[in-house]
Design a protein around this motif. Structure first.
Motif, PDB file in Angstrom:
ATOM      1  N   THR A 276       0.848  -1.197   0.000  1.00  9.62           N
ATOM      2  CA  THR A 276       0.000   0.000   0.000  1.00  9.62           C
ATOM      3  C   THR A 276       0.884   1.248   0.000  1.00  9.62           C
ATOM      4  OG1 THR A 276      -0.150  -0.128   2.400  1.00  9.62           O
ATOM      5  CG2 THR A 276      -1.957  -1.106   1.129  1.00  9.62           C
TER       6      THR A 276
ATOM      7  N   VAL B 267     -12.341 -10.015   0.762  1.00  4.61           N
ATOM      8  CA  VAL B 267     -13.744 -10.453   0.720  1.00  4.61           C
ATOM      9  C   VAL B 267     -13.862 -11.785  -0.024  1.00  4.61           C
ATOM     10  CG1 VAL B 267     -16.010  -9.907  -0.268  1.00  4.61           C
ATOM     11  CG2 VAL B 267     -14.731  -8.143   0.952  1.00  4.61           C
TER      12      VAL B 267
ATOM     13  N   LYS C 199      -6.758  -4.037  -1.117  1.00  5.90           N
ATOM     14  CA  LYS C 199      -6.849  -5.300  -0.373  1.00  5.90           C
ATOM     15  C   LYS C 199      -8.287  -5.735  -0.140  1.00  5.90           C
ATOM     16  CE  LYS C 199      -2.607  -4.807   2.295  1.00  5.90           C
ATOM     17  NZ  LYS C 199      -2.046  -4.860   3.645  1.00  5.90           N
ATOM     18  N   THR C 200      -9.231  -4.824  -0.269  1.00  2.49           N
ATOM     19  CA  THR C 200     -10.609  -5.095   0.150  1.00  2.49           C
ATOM     20  C   THR C 200     -11.232  -6.265  -0.585  1.00  2.49           C
ATOM     21  OG1 THR C 200     -10.880  -2.763   0.682  1.00  2.49           O
ATOM     22  CG2 THR C 200     -12.883  -4.074   0.447  1.00  2.49           C
ATOM     23  N   MET C 201     -11.270  -6.208  -1.909  1.00  6.51           N
ATOM     24  CA  MET C 201     -11.951  -7.273  -2.669  1.00  6.51           C
ATOM     25  C   MET C 201     -11.257  -8.625  -2.533  1.00  6.51           C
ATOM     26  SD  MET C 201     -14.778  -6.332  -3.553  1.00  6.51           S
ATOM     27  CE  MET C 201     -15.245  -7.818  -4.377  1.00  6.51           C
TER      28      MET C 201
ATOM     29  N   GLN D  25      -4.069   6.191  -2.043  1.00  8.60           N
ATOM     30  CA  GLN D  25      -5.339   5.473  -2.158  1.00  8.60           C
ATOM     31  C   GLN D  25      -6.455   6.466  -2.385  1.00  8.60           C
ATOM     32  OE1 GLN D  25      -5.971   2.479   0.826  1.00  8.60           O
ATOM     33  NE2 GLN D  25      -8.115   3.018   0.994  1.00  8.60           N
TER      34      GLN D  25
ATOM     35  N   GLY E  78     -10.173   7.100  -1.958  1.00 11.82           N
ATOM     36  CA  GLY E  78     -11.388   6.645  -1.308  1.00 11.82           C
ATOM     37  C   GLY E  78     -11.104   5.670  -0.179  1.00 11.82           C
ATOM     38  N   PRO E  79     -12.166   5.227   0.484  1.00 15.05           N
ATOM     39  CA  PRO E  79     -12.005   4.358   1.654  1.00 15.05           C
ATOM     40  C   PRO E  79     -11.696   2.899   1.309  1.00 15.05           C
ATOM     41  CG  PRO E  79     -14.319   4.757   1.241  1.00 15.05           C
ATOM     42  CD  PRO E  79     -13.558   5.599   0.251  1.00 15.05           C
ATOM     43  N   VAL E  80     -11.954   2.485   0.081  1.00 18.95           N
ATOM     44  CA  VAL E  80     -11.747   1.089  -0.300  1.00 18.95           C
ATOM     45  C   VAL E  80     -10.396   0.973  -0.989  1.00 18.95           C
ATOM     46  CG1 VAL E  80     -12.622  -0.819  -1.668  1.00 18.95           C
ATOM     47  CG2 VAL E  80     -14.217   0.723  -0.537  1.00 18.95           C
ATOM     48  N   GLY E  81      -9.530   0.173  -0.408  1.00 21.02           N
ATOM     49  CA  GLY E  81      -8.196   0.001  -0.963  1.00 21.02           C
ATOM     50  C   GLY E  81      -8.089  -1.251  -1.812  1.00 21.02           C
TER      51      GLY E  81
END
Length: 182
Positions: free
Chosen positions: A52, A68, A63-65, A56, A58-61
């Motif tokens: 990272t 999930v 790693k998020t998807m 970035q 926004g709040p979604v980086g």
């Protein structure tokens, strides 16, 4: 009179202990569970190793998807283990609604491939707004729609909607119309 009992291939007779190979054959779906769990663990480990170092948006980086998806794979694997151990079995694919005696519709496949390739080739030349219309209209035509007065309008509407959602709501920049400087 002696009572004979018919047993299914994986079912042992009364008084016999189940053999390991019979038990594994009856629970072969556990192999898929192991595969899903290994894939989920791999995706999670790989996601946690994502660097990272960059800015970035926004709040979604990044790693998020993957986190999930990896977590979802582990949950599905665990649920499948529970189902298999409770007696659930996968059903065979004998009742598909596909007629295997009919050859593949290569014309449709090739037309869809042409629409996608045209979009990929044209997106940086004419922008998303024009290449998207070609993609949506070409896909509708390939799948059998012949409403030549309606399809281009729907394709244009879908393209503009997609462009607005990505550019203004999600913050993902799509190429506008390079020829016009947009």
């Amino acid at each position: 009179m002696s009572e004979s009992r018919v047993t299914s291939p994986g079912q042992d007779r009364p008084g016999e202990t189940p053999s390991g190979s019979t038990w594994l054959r009856d629970h072969s779906e556990l192999g898929i569970c192991v595969l899903l769990a290994a894939l989920g663990a791999f995706v999670l480990v790989d996601a946690l190793l994502i660097s990272t170092d960059f800015a970035q948006r926004g709040p979604v980086g990044p790693k998020t998807m993957p986190i999930v998806v990896g977590s979802g794979l582990l949950v599905v694997s665990a649920l499948l283990v529970v189902d298999v151990l409770r007696g659930g079995r996968g059903e065979s694919e004998i009742g598909e609604d596909v007629d295997l005696s009919v050859p593949a519709d290569w014309k449709t496949v090739l037309l869809l491939a042409a629409a996608f390739l045209a979009n990929a080739a044209l997106i940086n030349v004419v922008g998303f707004l024009l290449s998207g219309v070609i993609l949506f209209w070409g896909s509708a035509y390939a799948l059998g729609s012949r409403a030549f007065n309606r399809d281009p309008l729907i394709a244009a509407g879908l393209t503009v909607l997609t462009y607005v959602v990505f550019n203004y709501l999600l913050g993902v920049s799509l190429p506008g119309i390079p020829l016009l400087g947009v």
